[in-house]
Design an enzyme around this catalytic site. Structure first.
Site, short mmCIF file in Angstrom:
data_model
loop_
_atom_site.label_atom_id
_atom_site.label_comp_id
_atom_site.label_asym_id
_atom_site.label_seq_id
_atom_site.Cartn_x
_atom_site.Cartn_y
_atom_site.Cartn_z
N ASP A 1 2.13 -21.59 -4.97
CA ASP A 1 2.20 -20.17 -4.62
C ASP A 1 1.03 -19.38 -5.21
OD1 ASP A 1 3.00 -17.66 -3.93
OD2 ASP A 1 4.73 -17.60 -5.25
N ASP B 1 -0.41 -13.54 -0.60
CA ASP B 1 0.86 -14.11 -1.03
C ASP B 1 1.28 -15.27 -0.13
OD1 ASP B 1 3.20 -14.54 -2.33
OD2 ASP B 1 4.22 -12.75 -1.61
#
Ligand SMILES: *[C@@H]1O[C@H](CO)[C@@H](O)[C@H](O)[C@H]1NC(C)=O
Ligand SMILES: *[C@@H]1O[C@H](CO)[C@@H](O)[C@H](O)[C@H]1NC(C)=O
Ligand SMILES: *[C@@H]1O[C@H](CO)[C@@H](O)[C@H](O)[C@H]1NC(C)=O
Ligand SMILES: *[C@@H]1O[C@H](CO)[C@@H](O)[C@H](O)[C@H]1NC(C)=O
Length: 450
Positions: free
Chosen positions: A327, A107
């Site tokens: 992301d 992440d």
């Protein structure tokens, strides 16, 4: 005279050889290469199910940001960790001595590294055994006055004996209401297939009370045991390992080939292919300092440049809203509502195929096409500062057959004020985060052959 020259040459040769050895040993030790698996890869989900799941995840993730951020500095700090842990790619590593394997969701939108730990009174089911700190000779709790404890947004100091006195207790939450609570500890982390690279004293969360959306299904076993934060904050994995750069290369989402993440990869491994490398600055947003912001300037759909002025939706505003983030934990790219509608309309106009009602597609824009056809789709190009992301067809449309019908869906959805470039758009693209120079590069690549 001849002899000395020969000796000199020999000596030089030895020096060169030693240097070469030293260099190759250095790179072998410094570069960390880890395998990634796609969280949905092994579940054998059908086409439309897979896409709908991804759309829902992107939506949940993008709903996390406050629409205006007039908050006090404290809650601003808190917001940086409010990230949905729906990273799609699971990175394999190990914790402790001897190493115990863990699988963490990659992440780039959060910082904390955490895994589930025994005794685990409130944990979700996972594929691997829970981390048992009693079995690790290098494990230690971190005291309340440690830097790592201070670097977290929510901590408290345990002062009860049975809960290990004077140790740092954390709670880390994500915007989709996922959260983890436990003790902040440190231990040796081991990376790479055959345990070639070990780093002692990595601070991580030993999660004992965890509730996460990637394990919301009570009956099944989660693909990951926790999350590896790759954000820009001090507790993230790249920050703690003090790497100058890291990269990831995601194989096709619909396939099952493993992907790769590398830390401190040598330049020759990056500039390998013949395709042009595109490089754009990484922008810092003081309000959300963990995120990797890019400056998006415009979008073209086929022949149409979307009428979005640079100063409007694409701009990062002074209050920290807006802007564009890249992301790994978001699956499908999201754009602000007005940009999304403009994009959808420009797309629909050039597709010349009937649109499927959105109540049947989970809110996505889909078109129905004649069976077994491969209709033309307009090109999609994202224009960043100094860099052009010319997306291959498979990185922005998703095509599948359902009960004999052929569907073509735009793998982009409507989000909030911030645009998020998700991992669907990054398939078979080698993305390099150059932390030393605050730049992001991307180049098309065969990620299974890296
Ligand atoms: C954890 O490790 C310790 C030491 O090896 C062992 O005694 C204990 O049974 C383990 N706990 C579990 C739940 O496996
Ligand atoms: C916890 O540690 C502090 C400082 O070492 C000590 O003063 C206190 O008595 C301890 N509390 C318990 C319950 O052991
Ligand atoms: C990544 O960083 C390492 C060490 O900081 C450096 O040697 C290497 O050239 C960098 N790689 C790329 C692709 O820039
Ligand atoms: C979608 O909406 C249309 C009308 O707008 C309706 O006829 C149809 O039954 C709806 N489909 C579903 C799956 O809800």
């Amino acid at each position: 005279m001849k002899q000395p020259i020969k000796m000199q040459k020999l000596a030089l040769l030895v020096v060169v050889l030693l240097a070469a050895l030293a260099i190759s040993r250095c790179t072998a030790a410094a570069t960390v290469r880890m395998q990634l698996t796609h969280a949905d890869a092994a579940r054998g989900l059908g086409g439309s199910v897979l896409l709908q799941r991804m759309a829902l995840r992107s939506k949940a993730r993008s709903a996390r940001f406050p629409s205006s951020s007039k908050s006090a500095p404290v809650s601003t700090l808190v917001s940086t960790s409010e990230v949905v842990p729906q990273a799609e790619y699971v990175v394999h590593m190990a914790v402790g001595t001897p190493p115990q394997p863990v699988r963490l969701l990659l992440d780039t939108g959060s910082d904390l590294i955490w895994t589930q730990c025994l005794p685990c009174p409130d944990c979700f089911n996972q594929i691997l055994p829970y981390f048992n700190s009693s079995r690790s000779s290098t494990f230690a709790h971190l005291p309340c006055d440690s830097t790592s404890c201070h670097d977290l947004p929510f901590t408290s100091c345990s002062n009860v004996k049975f809960l290990r006195n004077q140790t740092c207790v954390y709670t880390y939450d994500y915007g989709d209401k996922s959260m983890t609570t436990g003790l902040v500890d440190k231990d040796t982390f081991t990376f790479g297939a055959s345990g070639r690279s070990s780093v002692p004293g990595v601070a991580f969360g030993c999660g004992e009370f965890n509730s996460v959306t990637f394990a919301s299904d009570q009956t099944s076993t989660a693909p990951a045991t926790g999350i590896a934060g790759f954000g820009r904050g001090p507790l993230s994995l790249p920050s703690q390992l003090r790497v100058g750069n890291f990269s990831h290369c995601f194989t096709a989402l619909t396939g099952s080939k493993p992907s790769t993440v590398m830390l401190d990869l040598p330049a020759h491994l990056y500039r390998k292919g013949r395709d042009a490398v595109h490089t754009t600055p990484l922008v810092q947003n003081p309000v959300y300092p963990s995120f990797y912001y890019l400056s998006l300037k415009g979008i073209t759909v086929g022949s149409t440049m979307l009428p979005v002025p640079e100063s409007s939706e694409f701009a990062l505003r002074n209050d920290g809203t807006g802007g564009t983030v890249i992301d790994s934990g978001t699956s499908i790219t999201t754009f602000p509502p007005r940009v999304y509608r403009l994009l959808r309309d420009a797309f629909a106009e050039q597709m010349k195929l009937p649109m499927v009602p959105s109540n049947m597609t989970g809110g996505l824009t889909c078109f129905s096409a004649p069976r077994r056809s491969k209709p033309h789709v307009p090109k999609l190009v994202l224009h960043f500062e100094d860099a052009k992301m010319d997306l291959p067809r498979n990185n922005y449309v998703y095509e599948f057959e359902d009960e004999g019908d052929n569907f073509i869906c735009l793998a982009i959805t409507e989000g909030d004020e911030m645009s998020t470039i998700g991992n669907y758009q990054q398939q078979n693209m080698h993305v390099l985060y150059d932390l030393q120079h605050n730049k992001l590069s991307f180049v098309s690549a065969h990620c299974d052959k890296l």
